[in-house]
Design a protein around this motif. Structure first.
Motif, PDB file in Angstrom:
ATOM      1  N   ALA A 253     -13.912  -4.093 -27.461  1.00 60.97           N
ATOM      2  CA  ALA A 253     -15.519  -4.902 -26.607  1.00 60.97           C
ATOM      3  C   ALA A 253     -15.511  -4.748 -25.667  1.00 60.97           C
ATOM      4  O   ALA A 253     -16.370  -5.433 -24.673  1.00 60.97           O
ATOM      5  N   PRO A 301     -22.841  -8.469 -26.996  1.00 55.83           N
ATOM      6  CA  PRO A 301     -23.106  -8.703 -28.434  1.00 55.83           C
ATOM      7  C   PRO A 301     -23.056  -7.045 -29.674  1.00 55.83           C
ATOM      8  O   PRO A 301     -22.241  -6.932 -30.367  1.00 55.83           O
ATOM      9  N   LEU A 302     -23.775  -6.779 -28.086  1.00 59.77           N
ATOM     10  CA  LEU A 302     -23.987  -5.116 -28.664  1.00 59.77           C
ATOM     11  C   LEU A 302     -22.659  -4.172 -28.497  1.00 59.77           C
ATOM     12  O   LEU A 302     -22.000  -3.203 -29.445  1.00 59.77           O
ATOM     13  N   TYR A 304     -19.562  -5.024 -28.547  1.00 58.00           N
ATOM     14  CA  TYR A 304     -18.764  -5.719 -29.923  1.00 58.00           C
ATOM     15  C   TYR A 304     -18.860  -5.345 -30.980  1.00 58.00           C
ATOM     16  O   TYR A 304     -17.739  -5.150 -32.039  1.00 58.00           O
ATOM     17  N   ALA A 305     -20.231  -4.998 -31.124  1.00 58.16           N
ATOM     18  CA  ALA A 305     -20.995  -4.129 -32.958  1.00 58.16           C
ATOM     19  C   ALA A 305     -20.009  -3.341 -32.620  1.00 58.16           C
ATOM     20  O   ALA A 305     -19.573  -2.301 -33.959  1.00 58.16           O
ATOM     21  N   GLU A 308     -16.229  -3.156 -33.525  1.00 54.31           N
ATOM     22  CA  GLU A 308     -16.460  -3.023 -35.065  1.00 54.31           C
ATOM     23  C   GLU A 308     -17.175  -1.469 -35.362  1.00 54.31           C
ATOM     24  O   GLU A 308     -15.908  -0.774 -36.545  1.00 54.31           O
ATOM     25  N   TRP A 309     -18.129  -0.722 -35.413  1.00 56.02           N
ATOM     26  CA  TRP A 309     -18.454   0.357 -35.938  1.00 56.02           C
ATOM     27  C   TRP A 309     -17.224   1.192 -35.268  1.00 56.02           C
ATOM     28  O   TRP A 309     -17.062   1.990 -35.691  1.00 56.02           O
TER      29      TRP A 309
END
Length: 319
Positions: A253, A301-302, A304-305, A308-309
């Protein structure tokens, strides 16, 4: 980052106040102090962690981000020339901004991950420093070619002795030399107050961003689209590189955020000297008027998401 996070609300307060032309502005000396404190704090934190591992282990990551900085600038340049129809000098200057990095965006990402207790690799401040330089040099070459008329001495002075580099590198060296025990006495100022100082910094950045909004009417839709699309594309590149390097989810991220950010401090200073015919309003409108608020409010935030994905999908394929 949640819209309820106080540091984002400070940015929005500055942005709205600036748009409404409210009588609000941080005194120049306070803004300078807050900037210095943030840069030193980032460097100190990184230096403490760097002391725990040999520098040779970091060489692959260091070389990879240098290549990434060059590649991002080279990717942005033809888009700006062909689709945006900017002059060679303007396209090169804007491309340099987007190949370089925003310390302010990095600081917000640190606060975002820290508030969620998400760990990331300790050497990120070192990668932050390295990403400042290569795109600047690429931007100058794209604008001028290899020319004897380029004042390389002045360029080197602005690049390596500019405030951000000196403070980041200085903080890294002090943290590395002193170690965690040596920094206990200054921990309350540089570490405990970090998020509060960041809130004040973002308040001023919101006010400054508001001054760039008027330029959007002059330069049209392309800058808005580019200022959002380029960081999204760059974050994908940063995420892929982080996976290849075997970074953690937090580190992925962070590298995506570094790739997605655009400089608004170091690069404008150098371009003013090396490519004076470039219009600085274009670069600052894109990087500060569009990309910075997009990253601070929505992008981090995008990213980081996305990290994770990516780890859930492809993490097992990396060494």
């Amino acid at each position: 980052m949640s819209m309820l996070d106080p540091i984002i609300l400070f940015f929005l307060l500055g942005l709205i106040s600036g748009l409404l032309r409210a009588e609000l502005r941080l005194p120049a000396a306070i803004y300078e102090f807050v900037s210095i404190l943030l840069l030193l704090a980032i460097g100190l934190k990184g230096g403490v962690e760097l002391a725990k591992q040999p520098l040779t282990n970091l060489l692959p990551d260091m070389l990879a981000v240098i290549v990434m900085g060059v590649a991002l600038a080279l990717l942005a340049f033809p888009v700006l020339r062909l689709l945006g129809r900017f002059s060679r000098a303007d396209a090169a200057a804007i491309a340099a901004h987007y190949g370089s990095v925003s310390v302010g965006t990095y600081a917000v990402a640190v606060a975002y991950l820290g508030s969620r207790q998400i760990a990331f690799e300790e050497h990120m401040p070192l990668l932050l420093v390295l990403l400042e330089v290569p795109a600047i040099l690429v931007g100058i070459v794209l604008a001028r070619g290899i020319s004897r008329q380029t004042r390389w001495g002045d360029v080197a002075h602005e690049v390596f002795l500019g405030k951000s580099i000196v403070l980041l590198v200085g903080g890294l060296l002090i943290g590395w030399a002193a170690g965690p025990e040596g920094l206990i006495g200054i921990k309350p100022l540089f570490f405990d107050l970090f998020k509060g100082m960041l809130a004040l910094f973002l308040l001023e950045m919101g006010l400054i961003t508001a001054t760039q909004v008027g330029s959007l009417r002059q330069y049209g839709l392309f800058i808005v689209v580019f200022g959002v699309a380029m960081p999204l594309l760059s974050s994908v590149i940063g995420t892929g590189l982080a996976l290849a390097l075997g970074l953690s989810i937090g580190g992925t991220a962070m590298l995506a955020t570094l790739a997605a950010s655009a400089s608004y401090i170091a690069v404008p200073a150098v371009m003013r000297i090396s490519v004076p015919e470039a219009n600085p309003t274009l670069s600052l409108t894109a990087s500060l008027g569009v990309t910075f608020p997009f990253n601070v409010i929505f992008g981090i935030p995008l990213y980081y998401a996305m990290a994770e994905w990516a780890h859930a999908t492809w993490g097992g394929l990396t060494p």
